[in-house]
Design an enzyme around this catalytic site. Structure first.
Site, PDB file in Angstrom:
ATOM      1  CG  HIS A 163      -2.015   1.015   1.109  1.00  0.00           C
ATOM      2  ND1 HIS A 163      -2.014   2.180   1.834  1.00  0.00           N
ATOM      3  CD2 HIS A 163      -3.107   1.062   0.324  1.00  0.00           C
ATOM      4  CE1 HIS A 163      -3.084   2.884   1.511  1.00  0.00           C
ATOM      5  NE2 HIS A 163      -3.763   2.231   0.593  1.00  0.00           N
ATOM      6  CG  HIS A 186      -4.987   6.446  -2.503  1.00  0.00           C
ATOM      7  ND1 HIS A 186      -3.689   6.020  -2.378  1.00  0.00           N
ATOM      8  CD2 HIS A 186      -5.754   5.541  -1.839  1.00  0.00           C
ATOM      9  CE1 HIS A 186      -3.665   4.914  -1.662  1.00  0.00           C
ATOM     10  NE2 HIS A 186      -4.899   4.589  -1.323  1.00  0.00           N
ATOM     11  CG  HIS A 195      -7.559   0.167  -2.654  1.00  0.00           C
ATOM     12  ND1 HIS A 195      -7.438   1.303  -3.413  1.00  0.00           N
ATOM     13  CD2 HIS A 195      -6.804   0.373  -1.538  1.00  0.00           C
ATOM     14  CE1 HIS A 195      -6.641   2.166  -2.779  1.00  0.00           C
ATOM     15  NE2 HIS A 195      -6.254   1.635  -1.643  1.00  0.00           N
ATOM     16  CG  HIS A 323     -11.621   5.232   1.577  1.00  0.00           C
ATOM     17  ND1 HIS A 323     -10.738   6.217   1.210  1.00  0.00           N
ATOM     18  CD2 HIS A 323     -10.871   4.141   1.872  1.00  0.00           C
ATOM     19  CE1 HIS A 323      -9.503   5.734   1.263  1.00  0.00           C
ATOM     20  NE2 HIS A 323      -9.559   4.478   1.667  1.00  0.00           N
ATOM     21  CG  HIS A 327      -8.393   4.935   5.983  1.00  0.00           C
ATOM     22  ND1 HIS A 327      -7.339   4.083   6.175  1.00  0.00           N
ATOM     23  CD2 HIS A 327      -8.911   4.615   4.772  1.00  0.00           C
ATOM     24  CE1 HIS A 327      -7.217   3.281   5.114  1.00  0.00           C
ATOM     25  NE2 HIS A 327      -8.168   3.584   4.247  1.00  0.00           N
ATOM     26  CG  PHE A 344      -2.898   6.874   2.037  1.00  0.00           C
ATOM     27  CD1 PHE A 344      -3.987   6.045   2.247  1.00  0.00           C
ATOM     28  CD2 PHE A 344      -3.108   8.056   1.340  1.00  0.00           C
ATOM     29  CE1 PHE A 344      -5.252   6.383   1.784  1.00  0.00           C
ATOM     30  CE2 PHE A 344      -4.375   8.404   0.873  1.00  0.00           C
ATOM     31  CZ  PHE A 344      -5.443   7.562   1.098  1.00  0.00           C
ATOM     32  CG  HIS A 357      -9.579  -0.653   1.330  1.00  0.00           C
ATOM     33  ND1 HIS A 357      -9.875   0.117   0.230  1.00  0.00           N
ATOM     34  CD2 HIS A 357      -8.932   0.152   2.201  1.00  0.00           C
ATOM     35  CE1 HIS A 357      -9.393   1.334   0.413  1.00  0.00           C
ATOM     36  NE2 HIS A 357      -8.814   1.391   1.608  1.00  0.00           N
TER      37      HIS A 357
HETATM   38 CU1  C2O Z   1      -5.352   2.886  -0.292  1.00  0.00          CU
HETATM   39 CU2  C2O Z   1      -8.061   3.196   2.181  1.00  0.00          CU
HETATM   40  O1  C2O Z   1      -6.550   3.450   1.073  1.00  0.00           O
END
Ligand code: C2O
Length: 585
Positions: A163, A186, A195, A323, A327, A344, A357
């Site tokens: 990631h 992103h 993802h 999303h 996080h 990230f 995800h």
């Molecule tokens: Cu690549 Cu939720 O991020």
């Protein structure tokens, strides 16, 4: 808001019946989804003009010349550069490894990946209602991954690093002839497919480590009231037998353990809403992100991003919304960079990331099932041919393409059904036709009189002209009316969030996603896009069609757009605010 600070020393709670319903049944039948939006593609010229206006003629040209080139990760993974320290402030603060590049096992180039024929379908369950057996299997698989040598590409650490490499400028666009540009997965239409592939191999690796070809990842069902807490399986440091719980992670917000309810519009501060209000906010947030703000694929997936371009594009409705919120909500505010979930570079170190995800990925399937002409995968060859490189469960280096990840059953997995009560949670207006209210606003600036870029260090009210009023049903079927904020410039090392309201009262901050007045929000996780820049650019758009119907404001010639800073916007700005009809191609 209830919070729980108790740390249980043993015994995983049996969570199958964990209840987050506020004693009300919100989980209604989701048939007969109502969506009046039925839009197709964005007109590419609109997007280009927007970008051209922002970055000047030079960039406009470079964007044009970049057409017909998909982004591709390099064949030679030893080209990966460890740049993860960029975008996490002081690298001495980093709690996770800054070296993000994968191990190089051989000189061989990656082979094009071929999906296994007639796969056994792995069915991903919602994390809050799994069996004891499933939980034991999942924990065993993650433990096995943790036990691998850390130079094994399938190991826990190497998987987490993937990631970071794809987000923190590990790879360049060398493969597509642009070594000077980085690859970023992103803030554009690469978000969902990248993802999806990432989880695909992660899941297969876990399955192969426990010799179970049916093993499927759990999904964090944060869009359904029954799943709106941290899934309890992740909560305790040890399992029933006092063994280490392999899916536990210490770097999480202790205030957000069950039964704390998730806030899908989380601003980095506790909202303090009652349980029932919070559920309502979450439902309407989902409705907006999946329906009213996502009538076409660019609005849902994110904007175009091709080889030769910087990662500057429209960010999709779910990506910038639920999303990012989850996080930040899950991450540990005591950590210098909000490790793990809140940055990230470190997010992949929390097993929760993959459950999170999985639900984001599930939203892709659901959005297509919602129907409507605009609800389809991108058809642009540069999207279809974009590709990434991963190690598969046999440590083979493979190249995978977006075109092969559009149908999850062909990929060999699916989601256990969970109802989507948010599909009927169309927000209601706080007040209707509030023209009188807007007139009483203290300070409204006309968009023509603003000196752009406009700073976002305080609440601003901007009067913006609409391209048309009283649009007919047919007009609405031909084009969606959208508010567009272009050239959003912000500090990439901060969690950034602001909310957008239409024709609201002076006290707009009191408005929530449950009210029609709230068009939506823009939120970004801390990270870095470019090697030397701390600032980053993005764009966003919000659907106005339903909002104006709800508020009975369809004859307004102009709208008052209120931007309310929520986090990290002191040095942020916007270059352009406009309302446009986005035609159906
Ligand atoms: Cu690549 Cu939720 O991020």
């Amino acid at each position: 808001m209830m919070t729980s600070f108790s740390l249980k020393t043993n015994a995983i709670r049996t969570q199958h019946y964990f209840n987050v319903s506020c004693n009300t049944n919100h989980d209604e039948n989701h048939k007969n989804i109502k969506t009046s939006l039925d839009m197709k593609n964005v007109d590419r010229r609109n997007l280009l003009l927007g970008l051209g206006g922002l970055y000047g003629a030079a960039n406009f040209t470079s964007i044009q010349s970049a057409f017909a080139t998909p982004i591709a990760a390099p064949d030679d993974i030893s080209d990966c550069v460890a740049t993860a320290y960029k975008g996490i402030g002081n690298s001495a603060d980093a709690r996770r490894s800054l070296a993000c590049c994968p191990p190089v096992l051989s000189e061989d180039r990656p082979k094009d990946y071929v999906l296994p024929k007639n796969p056994v379908i792995r069915v991903r369950p919602p994390a809050h209602r799994v069996s004891e057996d499933y939980m034991a299997k999942y924990r065993k698989a993650i433990q096995a991954m943790r036990d691998l040598d850390e130079n094994d590409p399938r190991s826990y650490k190497q998987q987490a690093r993937i990631h970071c490499a794809y987000c923190n400028a590990g790879y360049t666009q060398k493969q597509s002839g642009h070594p000077e540009k980085e690859i970023q997965v992103h803030n554009s239409w690469l978000f969902f497919p990248f993802h999806r592939w990432y989880l695909y191999f992660y899941e297969r690796i876990l399955g192969s480590l426990i010799d179970d070809p049916t093993f499927a990842l759990p999904y964090w069902n944060w869009d359904n009231p029954t799943g709106m807490t941290l899934p309890p399986m992740f909560e305790d440091p040890v399992d029933n037998d006092l063994r280490r719980n392999s899916i536990f992670n210490a770097y999480r917000d202790a205030r957000h353990l069950p039964p704390a309810i998730v806030d899908l519009e989380y601003n980095g501060r506790e909202r303090g809403a009652s349980c029932i209000d919070q559920l309502g906010i979450n439902m309407s947030t989902m409705y907006k992100q999946m329906i009213s703000n996502a009538p076409d694929y660019i609005s849902f997936f994110g904007g175009e991003y091709r080889a030769g371009q910087d990662p500057i594009s429209i960010v999709g409705s779910i990506e910038r919304g639920a999303h990012t919120a989850m996080h930040i909500w899950a991450s540990d505010p005591r950590m210098p960079n909000r490790e793990d979930m809140g940055n990230f570079y470190s997010a992949g170190y929390d097993p929760l990331f993959y459950a999170h995800h999985a639900n984001v990925d599930r939203m892709w399937n659901i959005w297509k099932q919602l129907g409507g002409r605009g609800h389809h995968d991108p058809t642009d060859p540069d999207w279809l041919d974009a590709s990434y490189v991963f190690y598969d469960e046999n440590k083979q280096l493979v190249r995978v393409y977006n075109r092969n990840c559009c149908d999850t059953t062909l990929m060999g997995y699916d989601y256990e059904t969970s109802r989507i009560p948010w599909s009927r949670a169309r927000p209601v207006p706080r007040t209707k036709n509030p023209t009188g209210a807007t007139r009483s606003m203290k300070r409204i600036e006309r968009v023509e009189e603003i000196n752009f870029p406009m700073k976002l260090d305080q609440i601003v009210n901007v009067l913006v002209k609409r391209p048309a009023t009283n649009r007919t049903k047919q007009d609405k079927e031909k084009a969606s009316e959208m508010l567009i904020l272009d050239g959003i410039r912000f500090d990439s090392e901060k969690f950034v969030k602001f909310d957008v309201f239409i024709n609201d009262k002076d006290d707009a901050p009191a408005t929530t996603a449950a009210d029609s007045q709230m068009a939506g929000s823009f939120a970004e996780l801390p990270h870095n896009h470019s090697k030397d820049k701390m600032f980053m650019m993005s764009a966003v758009r919000f659907g106005l069609t339903e909002l104006l119907e709800d508020m009975e404001s369809e004859d307004d010639e102009s709208l008052v757009v209120t931007l309310v800073p929520r986090a990290g916007t002191d040095d942020a700005s916007v270059s352009e605010i406009k309302i446009q009809l986005i035609p159906i191609e």
